[in-house]
Design a protein around this motif. Structure first.
Motif, mmCIF file in Angstrom:
data_model
loop_
_atom_site.group_PDB
_atom_site.id
_atom_site.type_symbol
_atom_site.label_atom_id
_atom_site.label_comp_id
_atom_site.label_asym_id
_atom_site.label_seq_id
_atom_site.Cartn_x
_atom_site.Cartn_y
_atom_site.Cartn_z
ATOM 1 N N THR A 58 30.392 7.990 -17.876
ATOM 2 C CA THR A 58 31.258 6.850 -18.145
ATOM 3 C C THR A 58 30.432 5.735 -18.778
ATOM 4 O O THR A 58 29.201 5.708 -18.674
ATOM 5 C CB THR A 58 31.899 6.312 -16.857
ATOM 6 N N ASP A 59 31.113 4.808 -19.396
ATOM 7 C CA ASP A 59 30.436 3.654 -19.977
ATOM 8 C C ASP A 59 29.673 2.883 -18.899
ATOM 9 O O ASP A 59 28.548 2.435 -19.126
ATOM 10 C CB ASP A 59 31.460 2.746 -20.662
ATOM 11 N N ALA A 60 30.256 2.764 -17.729
ATOM 12 C CA ALA A 60 29.599 2.057 -16.615
ATOM 13 C C ALA A 60 28.308 2.759 -16.201
ATOM 14 O O ALA A 60 27.305 2.099 -15.898
ATOM 15 C CB ALA A 60 30.549 1.949 -15.426
ATOM 16 N N GLU A 61 28.313 4.096 -16.202
ATOM 17 C CA GLU A 61 27.100 4.834 -15.855
ATOM 18 C C GLU A 61 26.011 4.612 -16.898
ATOM 19 O O GLU A 61 24.849 4.400 -16.558
ATOM 20 C CB GLU A 61 27.403 6.333 -15.717
ATOM 21 N N VAL A 70 19.259 -0.718 -25.988
ATOM 22 C CA VAL A 70 19.596 0.683 -26.264
ATOM 23 C C VAL A 70 21.083 0.913 -25.989
ATOM 24 O O VAL A 70 21.781 1.571 -26.767
ATOM 25 C CB VAL A 70 18.726 1.655 -25.430
ATOM 26 N N TYR A 71 21.589 0.357 -24.905
ATOM 27 C CA TYR A 71 23.003 0.485 -24.559
ATOM 28 C C TYR A 71 23.892 -0.059 -25.684
ATOM 29 O O TYR A 71 24.864 0.582 -26.087
ATOM 30 C CB TYR A 71 23.295 -0.246 -23.239
#
Length: 183
Positions: A58-61, A70-71
């Motif tokens: 997931t985006d949250a992970e 980097v994100y």
């Protein structure tokens, strides 16, 4: 009035030029450290140079395990400013991996000097290492290059590269980790 407008246009022009490979947002550059060392410090349990299992986080992970710069590039398709990334102007021999997951992307033998300000390659490591999708996000038709393992944004693919492929993989340095060849 026309002179002021002309100079104002000249000042804004670089902002529009920087948009050619994506949205212009400055990112931090890390020193050229071996990828496994750098990523192990970050505690990314999904980072591997050997595991090719597709990742579906997931985006949250992703936000929890990736450094912010980097994100933003990998998961939000930001683009580092040209001529600022750590690999745009290097010719050190070695291997380039996805900074988010460690997937093998390029060998340095496929890297070439381009004037675009981002690291450029004429060929990916294998047919599964990078996947593509159409990108019309800034009002122009482009082909987005994504990591074949984690789906992270790497950059874009253009048809203005050298032989033998005629391709230019215009990549963000921040989306890449580099391991130099052993001496």
């Amino acid at each position: 009035m026309k002179t002021t407008s002309f100079f104002f246009t000249l000042l804004l022009l670089p902002l529009f030029v920087f948009q050619a490979c994506g949205q212009s947002k400055e990112t931090k550059s890390n020193a050229m450290i071996p990828a496994e060392t750098y990523q192990s410090k970050l505690g990314n349990p999904y980072y591997s140079h050997t595991d090719t299992t597709k990742l579906n986080l997931t985006d949250a992970e992703w936000k929890k395990i990736l450094p912010e710069d980097v994100y933003l590039v990998s998961r939000k398709a930001d683009t580092e400013r040209p001529f600022t990334g750590k690999y745009w102007n290097t010719d050190v021999k070695g291997t380039y991996y996805c900074a988010a997951c460690g997937n093998l992307l390029f060998r340095s033998g496929a890297k070439f000097a381009s004037s675009c300000g981002w690291p450029s390659f004429f060929e990916q490591e294998n047919k599964k290492s990078i996947v593509f999708k159409n990108d019309n996000s800034i009002g122009m038709e482009r082909i987005e290059a994504l990591c074949g393992r984690c789906g992270g944004h790497l950059g874009h693919l253009f048809d203005d590269g050298p032989a033998p492929t005629g391709k230019r993989y215009c990549m963000n340095s921040i989306a890449l980790d580099f391991v130099p060849d052993a001496k």
